[in-house]
Design a protein around this motif. Structure first.
Motif, PDB file in Angstrom:
ATOM      1  N   PRO A 346       0.737  -1.277  -0.050  1.00  0.00           N
ATOM      2  CA  PRO A 346       0.041  -0.116   0.015  1.00  0.00           C
ATOM      3  C   PRO A 346       0.928   1.326  -0.077  1.00  0.00           C
ATOM      4  CG  PRO A 346      -0.715  -1.642   1.677  1.00  0.00           C
ATOM      5  CD  PRO A 346       0.338  -2.062   1.193  1.00  0.00           C
ATOM      6  N   LEU A 347       2.054   1.172   0.184  1.00  0.00           N
ATOM      7  CA  LEU A 347       3.100   2.140   0.350  1.00  0.00           C
ATOM      8  C   LEU A 347       3.483   2.904  -1.100  1.00  0.00           C
ATOM      9  CD1 LEU A 347       5.084   1.250   3.338  1.00  0.00           C
ATOM     10  CD2 LEU A 347       3.293   2.833   3.579  1.00  0.00           C
ATOM     11  N   LYS A 348       3.133   1.987  -2.225  1.00  0.00           N
ATOM     12  CA  LYS A 348       3.763   2.499  -3.502  1.00  0.00           C
ATOM     13  C   LYS A 348       3.382   3.833  -3.891  1.00  0.00           C
ATOM     14  CE  LYS A 348       4.537  -0.541  -6.722  1.00  0.00           C
ATOM     15  NZ  LYS A 348       3.772  -1.379  -7.842  1.00  0.00           N
ATOM     16  N   GLU A 349       2.097   3.897  -3.844  1.00  0.00           N
ATOM     17  CA  GLU A 349       1.451   5.276  -4.180  1.00  0.00           C
ATOM     18  C   GLU A 349       2.159   6.392  -3.302  1.00  0.00           C
ATOM     19  OE1 GLU A 349      -2.649   5.316  -3.825  1.00  0.00           O
ATOM     20  OE2 GLU A 349      -2.702   3.644  -5.444  1.00  0.00           O
ATOM     21  N   LYS A 350       2.580   6.371  -2.124  1.00  0.00           N
ATOM     22  CA  LYS A 350       3.154   7.410  -1.447  1.00  0.00           C
ATOM     23  C   LYS A 350       4.631   7.809  -1.683  1.00  0.00           C
ATOM     24  CE  LYS A 350       0.468   6.592   2.798  1.00  0.00           C
ATOM     25  NZ  LYS A 350       0.556   6.191   4.152  1.00  0.00           N
ATOM     26  N   PHE A 351       5.179   6.843  -2.549  1.00  0.00           N
ATOM     27  CA  PHE A 351       6.569   6.875  -2.954  1.00  0.00           C
ATOM     28  C   PHE A 351       6.867   7.016  -4.487  1.00  0.00           C
ATOM     29  CE2 PHE A 351       7.387   4.072   1.200  1.00  0.00           C
ATOM     30  CZ  PHE A 351       7.133   5.192   1.988  1.00  0.00           C
ATOM     31  N   GLY A 371      10.073  -1.611  24.560  1.00  0.00           N
ATOM     32  CA  GLY A 371       9.026  -2.694  25.252  1.00  0.00           C
ATOM     33  C   GLY A 371       8.639  -3.620  24.252  1.00  0.00           C
ATOM     34  N   GLY A 372       9.202  -3.745  23.328  1.00  0.00           N
ATOM     35  CA  GLY A 372       8.850  -4.741  22.256  1.00  0.00           C
ATOM     36  C   GLY A 372       7.413  -4.588  21.587  1.00  0.00           C
ATOM     37  N   GLU A 373       7.032  -3.128  21.502  1.00  0.00           N
ATOM     38  CA  GLU A 373       5.550  -2.917  20.829  1.00  0.00           C
ATOM     39  C   GLU A 373       5.674  -2.523  19.135  1.00  0.00           C
ATOM     40  OE1 GLU A 373       3.947  -0.016  22.987  1.00  0.00           O
ATOM     41  OE2 GLU A 373       3.982  -0.776  25.116  1.00  0.00           O
ATOM     42  N   ARG A 374       6.950  -1.840  18.899  1.00  0.00           N
ATOM     43  CA  ARG A 374       6.754  -1.153  17.599  1.00  0.00           C
ATOM     44  C   ARG A 374       8.087  -1.931  17.093  1.00  0.00           C
ATOM     45  NH1 ARG A 374       2.993   2.870  16.614  1.00  0.00           N
ATOM     46  NH2 ARG A 374       1.902   3.229  18.897  1.00  0.00           N
ATOM     47  N   ILE A 375       8.265  -1.344  15.494  1.00  0.00           N
ATOM     48  CA  ILE A 375       9.272  -1.781  14.961  1.00  0.00           C
ATOM     49  C   ILE A 375       9.853  -0.447  13.931  1.00  0.00           C
ATOM     50  CG2 ILE A 375      10.089  -3.003  12.720  1.00  0.00           C
ATOM     51  CD1 ILE A 375       8.087  -5.231  13.630  1.00  0.00           C
ATOM     52  N   LEU A 376      10.986  -0.205  14.007  1.00  0.00           N
ATOM     53  CA  LEU A 376      11.507   0.705  13.141  1.00  0.00           C
ATOM     54  C   LEU A 376      12.549   0.379  11.980  1.00  0.00           C
ATOM     55  CD1 LEU A 376      11.779   4.135  13.606  1.00  0.00           C
ATOM     56  CD2 LEU A 376      14.129   3.776  14.536  1.00  0.00           C
ATOM     57  N   ILE A 377      12.205   0.928  10.928  1.00  0.00           N
ATOM     58  CA  ILE A 377      12.865   0.408   9.647  1.00  0.00           C
ATOM     59  C   ILE A 377      13.247   1.523   8.598  1.00  0.00           C
ATOM     60  CG2 ILE A 377      12.215  -1.256   7.661  1.00  0.00           C
ATOM     61  CD1 ILE A 377       9.564  -1.739   9.014  1.00  0.00           C
ATOM     62  N   TRP A 378      14.652   1.260   8.487  1.00  0.00           N
ATOM     63  CA  TRP A 378      15.240   2.163   7.196  1.00  0.00           C
ATOM     64  C   TRP A 378      14.834   1.290   6.055  1.00  0.00           C
ATOM     65  CZ3 TRP A 378      18.392   1.048   3.214  1.00  0.00           C
ATOM     66  CH2 TRP A 378      19.242   1.949   2.522  1.00  0.00           C
ATOM     67  N   ASN A 387      15.514   8.526  -1.840  1.00  0.00           N
ATOM     68  CA  ASN A 387      14.475   7.364  -1.982  1.00  0.00           C
ATOM     69  C   ASN A 387      14.634   6.469  -0.838  1.00  0.00           C
ATOM     70  OD1 ASN A 387      12.748   7.707  -4.188  1.00  0.00           O
ATOM     71  ND2 ASN A 387      14.693   7.364  -5.471  1.00  0.00           N
ATOM     72  N   VAL A 388      15.567   7.068   0.257  1.00  0.00           N
ATOM     73  CA  VAL A 388      15.417   6.371   1.523  1.00  0.00           C
ATOM     74  C   VAL A 388      14.422   6.856   2.566  1.00  0.00           C
ATOM     75  CG1 VAL A 388      16.714   5.768   3.529  1.00  0.00           C
ATOM     76  CG2 VAL A 388      17.779   5.740   1.309  1.00  0.00           C
ATOM     77  N   LYS A 389      13.547   5.885   3.131  1.00  0.00           N
ATOM     78  CA  LYS A 389      12.506   6.254   3.853  1.00  0.00           C
ATOM     79  C   LYS A 389      12.531   5.594   5.494  1.00  0.00           C
ATOM     80  CE  LYS A 389      10.735   7.940   0.153  1.00  0.00           C
ATOM     81  NZ  LYS A 389      10.618   9.480  -0.026  1.00  0.00           N
ATOM     82  N   ILE A 390      12.181   6.434   6.469  1.00  0.00           N
ATOM     83  CA  ILE A 390      12.083   5.593   7.839  1.00  0.00           C
ATOM     84  C   ILE A 390      10.795   5.340   7.893  1.00  0.00           C
ATOM     85  CG2 ILE A 390      12.956   6.179  10.110  1.00  0.00           C
ATOM     86  CD1 ILE A 390      15.214   5.959   8.098  1.00  0.00           C
ATOM     87  N   LEU A 391      10.424   4.234   8.478  1.00  0.00           N
ATOM     88  CA  LEU A 391       9.107   3.636   8.737  1.00  0.00           C
ATOM     89  C   LEU A 391       8.974   3.417  10.026  1.00  0.00           C
ATOM     90  CD1 LEU A 391       8.309   1.416   5.544  1.00  0.00           C
ATOM     91  CD2 LEU A 391       8.200   3.763   5.726  1.00  0.00           C
ATOM     92  N   SER A 392       7.862   3.286  10.662  1.00  0.00           N
ATOM     93  CA  SER A 392       7.806   2.755  12.011  1.00  0.00           C
ATOM     94  C   SER A 392       6.226   2.052  11.974  1.00  0.00           C
ATOM     95  CB  SER A 392       7.559   3.671  13.047  1.00  0.00           C
ATOM     96  OG  SER A 392       6.765   4.416  13.148  1.00  0.00           O
TER      97      SER A 392
END
Length: 541
Positions: A346-351, A371-378, A387-392
């Motif tokens: 679903p992110l293709k349209e945003k990038f 606390g193990g609740e979320r993920i951080l991604i390069w 074209n590098v994005k930071i997602l959570s």
């Protein structure tokens, strides 16, 4: 008689210059009157030679006519030479007659013959414009010093000294020398941190320290074999627990402690892709190996993240389809917590400008929140840094958020906020690369520390350590008190050696008691070793 602070600073700098000058007169080839790794460049009007950190060198080996000059009452110096002495990147755009200079704290564009220069996103004025003389771009000493925060001295004999050194640097570096520095490994050869910046090498109880020893020096063509070692926290009882087939010069073997008796690490033993191994402190496998690349960062839930990319595992991974997987050491379970097709699609349209095939998007710097609740991604969705994005997102892929402006070397601060060095050429403040904290929507919360690059933050959130920007020389590791942009101490300042060329970065991290900083230190042009420094003497709270 009351003396202003500014006069005192000028007096201190004048005394320093006098020391430098005396040594220049009586010690051939030297302008370095005190021991310091900061850059000091000595020039003489009409002379084709320069003294760079005590070493005599020719400004232009191919042309003895390239010399500092005085023109219309202004002292002009060769821009490329003096800039590159300070580790500055210089580019020439012939079409626009523009010189582009990129330093740690400033990006400057000078058009020949124009006194107005572009300074980051603003403009500034030079006393005289950059100009070409005998085929070389020349700028005034004053302009160079003003634009790049250098300190200068000249006298009526034609001597010019340009230095990184000011009174604050002197005190910061001397404070650092009062601290206790220790090499971690027993070996005199190359050693390094076992994992990423900001990820401690200490076991959760602080009783054990992990490190890597490599057979060859960084960048060697002889191979990347090494071994994973443990020692006690007092740096005794060293023992090898595991051979490593392929040490990553960049971030070691991605070692993460799971509990006081268990570690996870990466290796590519058979050449068929990275595997994550779960071992005890005797080096025995207790789970896996899993066909996944190990993430980084410390957490409180005895878990790690592994990520699978299609191109990295041509025949598929035993973990499952491309995505991110969580290993929970408490119960030994493994589950997929992000699916590339489902959650990135679903992110293709945003990038706009991203690659059409989402399975070619590159994941990296995957981190589980404390606390193990979320993920951080390069996430690299196309070519180039734009074209590098930071997602959570939450574990499971829900609540996907895209950080509005990519910062540098982001890490979790807690389960809902991150910290990193700000990189915003359009709206960022000067100087660039300050350490800041934001919420997951990119809303600014606070400034943590001054200028830096790879960084670590203490477990009590009171201290911060980071080194200078890419390609700087010397490379300087600074310790900050949380919330201060001026350093508490300079932990070291050394020639970078392989730090930039082979990416054996400094990668600071803290001890569990928040009183020590671990880091890779360049000890020779082709050698790094893992060190730590105890800064307990500076703790006043």
């Amino acid at each position: 008689m009351k003396i202003s602070k500014r006069k005192i600073q000028r007096l201190m700098f004048a005394v320093l210059v006098c020391v430098l000058l005396v040594n220049t007169l009586f010690v051939p080839g030297s302008i370095a009157g005190i021991e310091t790794a900061n850059r000091k460049i000595g020039l003489l009007i009409g002379c084709p030679d320069a003294i760079v950190n005590g070493v005599k060198t020719r400004i232009d080996p191919n042309d003895p006519n390239v010399v500092p000059i005085i023109q219309d009452g202004r002292t002009l110096i060769p821009l490329r030479f003096i800039a590159e002495c300070f580790g500055v990147k210089v580019e020439w755009d012939e079409a626009t007659s523009t010189v582009k200079v990129d330093l740690e704290r400033a990006r400057v564009e000078m058009v020949l013959g124009n006194t107005t220069v572009k300074y980051n996103v603003n403009t500034r004025e030079m006393d005289v414009p950059a100009q070409v003389i005998d085929g070389r771009t020349m700028v005034s000493v004053r302009a160079f010093a003003d634009l790049f925060d250098k300190y200068t001295f000249w006298d009526n004999r034609g001597l010019i000294i340009v230095s990184d050194l000011n009174d604050r640097d002197v005190t910061d570096e001397y404070i650092g020398r009062f601290l206790v520095h220790e090499r971690v490994a027993q070996s005199d050869g190359p050693s390094m941190l076992p994992g990423f910046y900001g990820t401690t090498p200490e076991s959760p109880d602080g009783k054990l320290v992990a490190y890597l020893v490599t057979e060859n020096k960084p960048g060697s063509k002889e191979g990347k074999k090494g071994a994973l070692y443990l020692c006690d926290s007092d740096l005794t009882n060293h023992r090898k627990i595991r051979d490593i087939s392929n040490v990553n010069w960049h971030y070691g073997s991605h070692v993460v402690w799971l509990d006081n008796n268990t570690l996870a690490y990466n290796d590519n033993v058979d050449g068929k892709g990275l595997k994550t191994y779960i071992i005890n402190t005797n080096g025995e496998e207790v789970a896996g190996p899993f066909q996944g690349n190990l993430g980084h960062g410390d957490n409180n839930v005895n878990s790690i993240l592994m990520y699978v990319q299609r191109d990295a595992y041509k025949n598929g991974s035993d973990l499952g389809p491309p995505g991110i997987y969580l290993y929970n050491h408490r119960d030994g379970s493994v589950k997929q917590v992000l699916d590339v097709q489902r959650d990135f699609g679903p992110l293709k349209e945003k990038f706009p400008g991203s690659r059409d095939d989402i399975f070619t998007w590159e994941m990296g710097h995957v981190q589980l929140s404390p606390g193990g609740e979320r993920i951080l991604i390069w996430l690299g969705v196309g070519g180039g840094q734009d074209n590098v994005k930071i997602l959570s997102c939450r574990v499971g892929g829900s609540e996907m958020k895209v950080f509005p402006t990519k910062p540098l070397h982001q890490q979790w601060y807690d389960d809902t906020t991150i910290f990193a060095h700000e990189v915003d050429w359009e709206n960022g403040e000067y100087p660039m690369y300050k350490a800041k904290r934001w919420d997951l929507d990119g809303n600014y919360i606070e400034t943590i520390a001054g200028v830096g690059n790879h960084m670590g933050i203490s477990f009590d959130r009171k201290y911060y350590a980071s080194e200078t920007q890419y390609w700087t020389n010397p490379v300087v590791l600074r310790l900050y008190r949380y919330g201060n942009v001026e350093p508490l101490a300079i932990l070291f300042a050394e020639s970078p050696g392989t730090v930039w060329s082979v990416k054996t970065h400094i990668d600071p991290s803290f001890s569990r008691d928040s009183r020590k900083v671990y880091f890779n230190m360049p000890v020779a042009e082709d050698m790094i070793q893992m060190y730590r420094v105890d800064f307990s003497n500076l703790i006043r709270d």
